[in-house]
Enzyme design. Structure first.
Site, PDB file in Angstrom:
ATOM      1  N   SER A  37       0.796  -1.088   0.116  1.00 58.42           N
ATOM      2  CA  SER A  37      -0.100  -0.173  -0.063  1.00 58.42           C
ATOM      3  C   SER A  37       0.994   1.303   0.035  1.00 58.42           C
ATOM      4  O   SER A  37       0.389   2.356  -0.376  1.00 58.42           O
ATOM      5  CB  SER A  37      -1.056  -0.082   1.241  1.00 58.42           C
ATOM      6  OG  SER A  37      -0.247  -0.103   2.353  1.00 58.42           O
ATOM      7  N   ASP A 338      -2.584   8.523   7.800  1.00 64.12           N
ATOM      8  CA  ASP A 338      -3.745   7.963   8.317  1.00 64.12           C
ATOM      9  C   ASP A 338      -3.427   6.887   9.579  1.00 64.12           C
ATOM     10  O   ASP A 338      -4.175   6.171   9.762  1.00 64.12           O
ATOM     11  CB  ASP A 338      -4.613   7.212   7.402  1.00 64.12           C
ATOM     12  CG  ASP A 338      -3.542   6.091   6.557  1.00 64.12           C
ATOM     13  OD1 ASP A 338      -2.600   5.881   6.929  1.00 64.12           O
ATOM     14  OD2 ASP A 338      -4.211   5.490   5.596  1.00 64.12           O
ATOM     15  N   HIS A 341       0.057   5.259   6.836  1.00 66.89           N
ATOM     16  CA  HIS A 341       0.549   5.334   5.551  1.00 66.89           C
ATOM     17  C   HIS A 341       1.185   6.924   5.777  1.00 66.89           C
ATOM     18  O   HIS A 341       0.713   7.515   6.708  1.00 66.89           O
ATOM     19  CB  HIS A 341      -0.196   5.454   4.267  1.00 66.89           C
ATOM     20  CG  HIS A 341      -0.889   4.136   4.335  1.00 66.89           C
ATOM     21  ND1 HIS A 341      -2.064   3.596   4.871  1.00 66.89           N
ATOM     22  CD2 HIS A 341      -0.319   2.899   3.678  1.00 66.89           C
ATOM     23  CE1 HIS A 341      -2.425   2.573   4.538  1.00 66.89           C
ATOM     24  NE2 HIS A 341      -1.222   1.899   3.930  1.00 66.89           N
TER      25      HIS A 341
END
Length: 376
Positions: A37, A338, A341
């Site tokens: 991610s 968040d 990340h």
């Protein structure tokens, strides 16, 4: 004097990117990316279709794009800044296209939640797999696309000499998943040789496909992430770095992985002397920020911009994009977007460290004549 120094530093960083973009375009005309991610720019979102995922909604993407793009950030990620450095357009996610024409400058195969190791590996250790696309799947996608590209009119054997392969970050989820499943650091440490072996075999597989230049990043300091700081809070003050506030045992574990990765890449350089294998030190670039956040313009290095509750603004019950979560007014003051990340502002600084050679070893190519390879 401090403010003048900061302004000067920022001007130099901007100039570095400008010079790179004007001198290095002939080096790489394509980029192929792999990872999780930290690098996903839309593959997860494309794979789930109409199903809900917070990354498909604002505030994700709010800073640069003004809309969600599938990137797990408020804006651009490292792969975007690398592409910009070589005057390439943003590299599209693989699942957004159907033919070679959809990928004129490469493709990004990174998938959020991806692990280096297979689901069966985790099952054999009693860990329920998360079911995300693994590194094996991403390589399979790449081979399918490469086969199609090689059939196009005008395809040349020089094609691979002009491709930059970005292999990672990958491996973080191989440790994240079991640690959040309650496994100890000592147990997770036993996974490291297998993770590194898989990364090494993947690099060798790409080389067998013709790869000439590979950038292989290490793993970020997880002990500085709000999700880890929240989940693994300790009453023992000795567990925390007095300068940064990060959790020392977690970062020491990542340092262990990164040191082993660096040694593995050195072995591969010996095996493949005609291939450029670059170690991207995400960890050192990030720790430079955590060690001196104000110097780089960050006011809240350990607090999530988008989240809720607690000293680190992260709660598993109200993650970014879910009800009750809130978003900060200025993400550029935060390192974490968040809780897991990174913000565009932090990604940009880390990317600059790669592109100017400060945190890439050997330095990432910026001069064609020095880095062209024979198309064997």
């Amino acid at each position: 004097m401090a403010s003048r120094s900061l302004v000067f530093s920022l001007h130099i960083s901007t100039l570095t990117l400008f010079i790179l973009s004007k001198t290095a375009t002939c080096c790489f005309t394509h980029i192929f990316g792999f990872g999780d991610s930290m690098s996903d720019n839309g593959n997860l979102l494309k794979s789930i279709g109409d199903r809900f995922h917070p990354v498909g909604y604002l505030p994700y993407g709010e800073t640069y794009f003004g809309r969600p793009t599938g990137r797990f950030s408020d804006g651009r990620i490292i792969l975007d800044f690398v592409a910009e450095g070589y005057e390439l357009p943003f590299i599209p996610p693989y699942l957004s296209g159907t033919s070679p024409e959809d990928f004129p400058h490469g493709a990004n195969f990174a998938f959020a939640g991806a692990t280096a190791l297979s689901d069966s590996y985790f099952e054999s250790r009693g860990i329920v797999p998360y079911g995300f696309y693994t590194l094996d799947t991403q390589i399979h996608w790449f081979k399918n696309l490469l086969a199609s590209i090689s059939e196009q009119p005008g395809y040349s054997s020089d094609y691979m000499s002009n491709v930059l392969f970005v292999v990672g970050e990958i491996g973080g989820n191989d440790y994240n998943h079991p640690m959040f499943d309650g496994r100890t650091l000592d147990e997770v440490r036993t996974f490291v040789p297998d993770v590194l072996s898989k990364i090494s075999l993947t690099i060798q597989e790409l080389i067998s496909c013709g790869a000439k230049t590979l950038l292989v990043p290490n793993i970020f300091p997880i002990g500085c992430n709000p999700i880890y700081l929240t989940t693994f809070q300790s009453k023992n003050r000795e567990d925390y770095d007095s300068k940064t506030g990060c959790i020392k045992p977690l970062n020491e574990f990542i340092e262990y992985h990164n040191a082993k990765l660096s040694k593995e890449l050195e072995k591969l350089r010996q095996l493949y002397p005609n291939v450029t294998i670059i170690y991207g030190d995400y960890y050192a670039a990030a720790m430079k920020i955590f060690s001196n956040p104000e110097e780089f313009g960050f006011s809240y290095p350990l607090v999530a911009c988008c989240g809720s509750e607690g000293p680190y603004n992260y709660s598993s019950l109200a993650k970014c994009g879910y009800p009750r979560s809130t978003v900060c007014s200025d993400p550029s003051k935060y390192v974490s977007w968040d809780g897991l990340h990174v913000t565009e502002a932090a990604y940009k600084l880390i990317a600059q460290g790669l592109l100017d050679g400060t945190h890439s070893s050997p330095p990432i190519p910026t001069n064609c004549s020095n880095f062209m390879h024979d198309s064997a």
